[in-house]
Structures are given as structure tokens and as C-alpha cells.
Motif scaffolding. Structure first.
Motif, PDB file in Angstrom:
ATOM      1  N   ASP A  31      32.497   6.851  15.320  1.00 52.71           N
ATOM      2  CA  ASP A  31      32.425   6.497  16.515  1.00 52.71           C
ATOM      3  C   ASP A  31      31.842   5.025  16.114  1.00 52.71           C
ATOM      4  N   TYR A  62      30.073  10.324  16.398  1.00 52.21           N
ATOM      5  CA  TYR A  62      31.285  10.564  16.569  1.00 52.21           C
ATOM      6  C   TYR A  62      32.033  10.670  18.352  1.00 52.21           C
ATOM      7  N   SER A  63      33.000   9.848  18.571  1.00 48.39           N
ATOM      8  CA  SER A  63      33.177  10.469  20.298  1.00 48.39           C
ATOM      9  C   SER A  63      33.571  12.022  20.155  1.00 48.39           C
ATOM     10  N   GLU A  64      34.516  12.015  19.201  1.00 48.81           N
ATOM     11  CA  GLU A  64      35.114  13.764  19.934  1.00 48.81           C
ATOM     12  C   GLU A  64      35.340  14.716  18.071  1.00 48.81           C
TER      13      GLU A  64
END
Length: 196
Positions: free
Chosen positions: A54, A41-43
Motif C-alpha cells: 500500500d 500492504y493492502s492484501e
């Protein structure tokens, strides 16, 4: 063959996937778990208590998993003399972003709310998911991303009953009898009147 099992949270994806694994021996990738375990994941969205997946990292990781599975399947087939199709199920409300064939599990929004309440979801998350189900959000996204889309109503049904429908769809796809799956063609469920 890669098949997605998608739907709004609470529609029965995980329960049906576990039964598919047990009964058919098919590989199931529980995508949401994989995303969290391998930090794909990006955040982190603290406010919504979720992560932002992500998709590039996910596709890359799934490619590796599928190659590994393909090798294991080929080795097993060689030993057992089997020629069966290698089936991998991607279970997630994001599966339709990854697979060309997807089965969308659906549930009548008031029932979905009850299921999510039992899970301890916040009122905000319950309403968000019920509204998404009411407006066919995941189904619409599946049409946008996938070549083949099927729809199964899980309302008032057990995971075992739903499993029968999912197995039928997959078996008919494998047998080249998709034209006999009219009952699962999307469009028969209309829950717009249940929007909160």
C-alpha cells in the motif's frame, strides 16, 4: 538526502545496503521488511507468495521515519560539530516509487536465475524475475518515477565490488559531480536476447 537502491530480486540490494550501513553509517530502510512487519500492504497474494504494498501507507510511514532520522542527525551534528549531509537509503525493488534519486542494480538474467535458485525461489518466480530483468522492467519504471537514475551491473561481481560503484555514485552526487558518472548512465546493458 533520500536515495533508492532498487533492482530485481537477487541483484544484490540487501548485501550492498548492509555494507553501506556498516562502512558509511548511513541509515538504511529495508522497505520490504518494513512493509511486512508493519502491515503496510493492502492484501496478501497467496498464489504468488507475496503482499500487495500500500504505497500511501508506505509513504506516510517513511515520512515519520525520515523526520525522526532528520532530528537524530541534527542532534548528532550539533554535538559533533559536523555539517555532513544526512543520507538515508531506501532498499527495495519498490524504492524507485518513493525516491527521486535511484541506483538500479542489474544482473545478467541467467546469473540472476542461479542466485534466485540458491535462495529457494520457485521456478515460476525465478522465471518471472529473470524476464523482468531481461526487459529492463525496474529500470523503465525508475525512469518513469525518478529524476535521477543510475545503473550498476552486478554480474560476476561481489557485494564489495558493487559497493564501490554505489559509494562512488553517491559521493559524486554529494560533491555535485554527477556529470562525471557517465559509466553509470542507464542504457549500456541489453539483455533482451536472454528472455526465456
Amino acid at each position: 538526502m533520500l536515495i533508492g537502491l532498487t533492482g530485481t530480486p537477487g541483484t544484490g540490494k540487501t548485501s550492498v545496503s548492509k555494507l553501506l550501513e556498516k562502512r558509511r553509517g548511513w541509515k538504511v530502510v529495508y522497505l520490504n521488511d518494513l512493509i511486512k512487519e508493519e502491515h503496510l500492504y493492502s492484501e496478501v497474494d497467496e498464489e504468488r507468495d507475496s503482499v500487495i504494498a500500500d504505497m500511501e501507507l508506505i509513504r506516510e510511514r517513511l515520512s515519520g521515519i525520515l523526520e525522526e532520522e532528520k532530528g537524530q542527525h541534527a542532534e548528532k551534528a550539533k554535538v559533533n560539530g559536523e555539517e555532513k549531509e544526512n543520507i538515508t537509503i531506501i532498499e527495495s525493488h519498490l524504492a524507485h516509487y518513493i525516491t527521486d534519486i535511484v541506483i538500479v542494480l542489474r544482473a545478467y538474467p541467467p546469473e540472476l536465475k542461479k542466485r534466485l535458485e540458491k535462495r529457494g525461489y520457485s521456478e515460476e518466480k525465478i522465471n518471472e524475475n529473470a524476464e523482468a530483468e531481461s526487459i529492463d522492467l525496474i529500470l523503465a519504471e525508475a525512469f518513469e518515477w525518478c529524476k535521477k537514475v543510475f545503473e550498476v551491473n552486478t554480474t560476476g561481481r561481489t557485494a564489495e565490488e558493487t559497493l564501490g560503484d554505489v559509494e562512488k555514485i553517491i559521493d559524486y552526487i554529494l560533491a555535485g559531480k554527477e556529470n562525471e558518472l557517465q559509466e553509470y548512465i542507464p542504457g549500456s546493458l541489453d539483455w533482451i536476447d536472454s528472455v526465456p
